[in-house]
Design an enzyme around this catalytic site. Sequence first.
Site, PDB file in Angstrom:
ATOM      1  N   THR A   1       3.597   2.473  -4.685  1.00  0.00           N
ATOM      2  CA  THR A   1       3.678   4.390  -5.119  1.00  0.00           C
ATOM      3  C   THR A   1       3.922   4.666  -3.699  1.00  0.00           C
ATOM      4  OG1 THR A   1       1.881   4.463  -6.886  1.00  0.00           O
ATOM      5  CG2 THR A   1       2.615   6.604  -5.647  1.00  0.00           C
TER       6      THR A   1
ATOM      7  N   LYS B   1       5.947   9.779 -10.592  1.00  0.00           N
ATOM      8  CA  LYS B   1       5.022   9.010 -11.054  1.00  0.00           C
ATOM      9  C   LYS B   1       3.876   9.897  -9.676  1.00  0.00           C
ATOM     10  CE  LYS B   1       1.649   5.964  -9.571  1.00  0.00           C
ATOM     11  NZ  LYS B   1       0.549   5.932 -10.880  1.00  0.00           N
TER      12      LYS B   1
ATOM     13  N   LYS C   1      -3.810   9.876  -0.544  1.00  0.00           N
ATOM     14  CA  LYS C   1      -2.277   9.142  -0.533  1.00  0.00           C
ATOM     15  C   LYS C   1      -1.291   9.921  -1.325  1.00  0.00           C
ATOM     16  CE  LYS C   1      -0.759   5.426  -2.263  1.00  0.00           C
ATOM     17  NZ  LYS C   1       0.270   4.597  -2.150  1.00  0.00           N
TER      18      LYS C   1
ATOM     19  N   PRO D   1       1.212  -1.587   0.033  1.00  0.00           N
ATOM     20  CA  PRO D   1      -0.129   0.069  -0.212  1.00  0.00           C
ATOM     21  C   PRO D   1       0.796   1.565   0.324  1.00  0.00           C
ATOM     22  CG  PRO D   1      -1.317  -1.668   1.189  1.00  0.00           C
ATOM     23  CD  PRO D   1       0.109  -2.391   1.195  1.00  0.00           C
TER      24      PRO D   1
HETATM   25  P1  NAD Z   1      -4.004  -3.303  -2.521  1.00  0.00           P
HETATM   26  O1  NAD Z   1      -4.241  -2.499  -0.436  1.00  0.00           O
HETATM   27  O2  NAD Z   1      -5.687  -4.381  -3.017  1.00  0.00           O
HETATM   28  O3  NAD Z   1      -3.365  -4.412  -1.926  1.00  0.00           O
HETATM   29  C1  NAD Z   1      -2.108  -4.476  -1.334  1.00  0.00           C
HETATM   30  C2  NAD Z   1      -1.711  -5.799  -0.278  1.00  0.00           C
HETATM   31  O4  NAD Z   1      -0.355  -5.410  -0.031  1.00  0.00           O
HETATM   32  C3  NAD Z   1      -3.034  -6.727   0.384  1.00  0.00           C
HETATM   33  O5  NAD Z   1      -3.032  -7.540  -0.276  1.00  0.00           O
HETATM   34  C4  NAD Z   1      -2.072  -6.375   1.591  1.00  0.00           C
HETATM   35  O6  NAD Z   1      -2.855  -7.197   2.216  1.00  0.00           O
HETATM   36  C5  NAD Z   1      -0.651  -6.362   1.552  1.00  0.00           C
HETATM   37  N1  NAD Z   1      -0.018  -6.418   2.884  1.00  0.00           N
HETATM   38  C6  NAD Z   1       0.045  -5.173   3.078  1.00  0.00           C
HETATM   39  N2  NAD Z   1       1.180  -5.121   4.345  1.00  0.00           N
HETATM   40  C7  NAD Z   1       1.771  -5.808   4.486  1.00  0.00           C
HETATM   41  C8  NAD Z   1       2.983  -5.900   4.249  1.00  0.00           C
HETATM   42  N3  NAD Z   1       3.492  -6.093   5.166  1.00  0.00           N
HETATM   43  N4  NAD Z   1       3.794  -7.436   3.838  1.00  0.00           N
HETATM   44  C9  NAD Z   1       2.336  -8.665   3.265  1.00  0.00           C
HETATM   45  N5  NAD Z   1       1.668  -7.376   2.667  1.00  0.00           N
HETATM   46  C10 NAD Z   1       1.573  -6.745   2.838  1.00  0.00           C
HETATM   47  O7  NAD Z   1      -3.725  -2.260  -2.796  1.00  0.00           O
HETATM   48  P2  NAD Z   1      -3.641  -1.660  -4.607  1.00  0.00           P
HETATM   49  O8  NAD Z   1      -4.584  -1.560  -5.109  1.00  0.00           O
HETATM   50  O9  NAD Z   1      -2.950  -2.935  -4.963  1.00  0.00           O
HETATM   51  O10 NAD Z   1      -2.357  -1.211  -4.812  1.00  0.00           O
HETATM   52  C11 NAD Z   1      -0.895  -0.930  -4.439  1.00  0.00           C
HETATM   53  C12 NAD Z   1      -0.065   0.075  -4.618  1.00  0.00           C
HETATM   54  O11 NAD Z   1      -0.422   0.459  -6.036  1.00  0.00           O
HETATM   55  C13 NAD Z   1      -0.541   1.063  -3.627  1.00  0.00           C
HETATM   56  O12 NAD Z   1       1.151   1.760  -3.659  1.00  0.00           O
HETATM   57  C14 NAD Z   1      -1.501   2.227  -4.474  1.00  0.00           C
HETATM   58  O13 NAD Z   1      -1.086   3.569  -4.620  1.00  0.00           O
HETATM   59  C15 NAD Z   1      -0.421   1.425  -5.936  1.00  0.00           C
HETATM   60  N6  NAD Z   1      -1.174   2.039  -7.561  1.00  0.00           N
HETATM   61  C16 NAD Z   1      -2.812   1.723  -7.494  1.00  0.00           C
HETATM   62  C17 NAD Z   1      -3.363   2.035  -8.616  1.00  0.00           C
HETATM   63  C18 NAD Z   1      -4.620   1.009  -8.256  1.00  0.00           C
HETATM   64  O14 NAD Z   1      -5.882   1.254  -9.249  1.00  0.00           O
HETATM   65  N7  NAD Z   1      -5.116   0.074  -7.543  1.00  0.00           N
HETATM   66  C19 NAD Z   1      -3.037   2.009  -9.647  1.00  0.00           C
HETATM   67  C20 NAD Z   1      -1.552   2.399  -9.763  1.00  0.00           C
HETATM   68  C21 NAD Z   1      -0.680   2.253  -8.597  1.00  0.00           C
END
Ligand code: NAD
Length: 336
Positions: free
Chosen positions: A132, A207, A284, A95
């Site tokens: 990110t 980004k 964020k 995250p």
């Molecule tokens: P999400 O919350 O769906 O997934 C994050 C995953 O990380 C979860 O499965 C969580 O259990 C796991 N996690 C958290 N802490 C952990 C730890 N200590 N050890 C192991 N696993 C852990 O988030 P997302 O939507 O997949 O986004 C991930 C990243 O990508 C973020 O930084 C976000 O800003 C970026 N991003 C997201 C999007 C989007 O559209 N969702 C687009 C571009 C960039």
Amino acid sequence: MSLAAHTLNHASRSRAKSISFIGLGRMGSEMAYNLFSNRMADTSHFRFVVCDAVPETASRFSDNFRKHFRGANIAVAANPEEATLASETIVTMLPSSPHVRQVYHDSGGIIPTLRSLPSADASNTLCIDSTTLDVQVGRDVAAEAEAAGAGMVDAPVSGGVTGAKAGTLSFLVGGSKASFGRASPILSLMGQRIIHCGPAGSGLAAKICNNLVLGVQQVVVAEAMLLGQRLGLDPSTLARVINNSTGACWASSVNNPVPGALAAKSAPCERDFEGGFATALMIKDLGLAMDVSKASGSPLPLTSAAERVYVEAVRRDGELAKKDFSSVYRYLERGM
Ligand code: NAD
């Protein structure tokens, strides 16, 4: 299946042909699926290792992958230490900054584990972080991973969940030329455009700059679409004018917030703002931009104003946090 006993005994031999993926959320699960399945197409001799803070998430991914690829060699790591012992290539998709610190830096994390490995194993390791997060945190983690002997790149993505699923993501990469060269073939199994932005932290800087442009544009497109309708314009006419004039931008031509404004009817507003890029994530990212702007003395007056608009929208209606950030239109429509 826990990996600990196996990998501790066979570290050097099996690590080279093994990839670990930590963080299997909305983005990570799609990226890992493409990475592993494309690697399977190359050679069937690779082992895949998945790890998530929620163990059921990793097990579910592993079971699902095995259903699609019978005979796939995939295992669940209980923690980042096991994932590091298992593989020379480690991809993380978490995250934000605290989670990256925890996974890389804390005891039982990637960096302390790298320090415990024979130096040849540590130097063969490549860490790719696609989260990110804060630019300075990203730089600090990369410096520590490199001091422990490994290569590391920050490789945040553009393209969202749809791009992650389709394998069309853009990766904005920060790191040395050598690490970029090692990371590129792996990133190309998950995305279409791999852009080297400069040394460690540069992918994150790019980004954050891109997303502040997007965040501001989405608010201003919502303002214009609302004002135009109140002045009697049909939303599809107004969208056509903007998209063929100097106001044209992705926020209007693809992510227009008014139902019916675009002929394609594929914008999140057509499905009650579900899917897309969550307002909470935009808040964020704008917060990350505000933090670095203070540290670098670069003023961001419009970013700051846009951030306040999104924060207030979510404060008024908590539902909007999970909805696409173009739902800021709904907040303006209700009269702020
Ligand atoms: P999400 O919350 O769906 O997934 C994050 C995953 O990380 C979860 O499965 C969580 O259990 C796991 N996690 C958290 N802490 C952990 C730890 N200590 N050890 C192991 N696993 C852990 O988030 P997302 O939507 O997949 O986004 C991930 C990243 O990508 C973020 O930084 C976000 O800003 C970026 N991003 C997201 C999007 C989007 O559209 N969702 C687009 C571009 C960039």
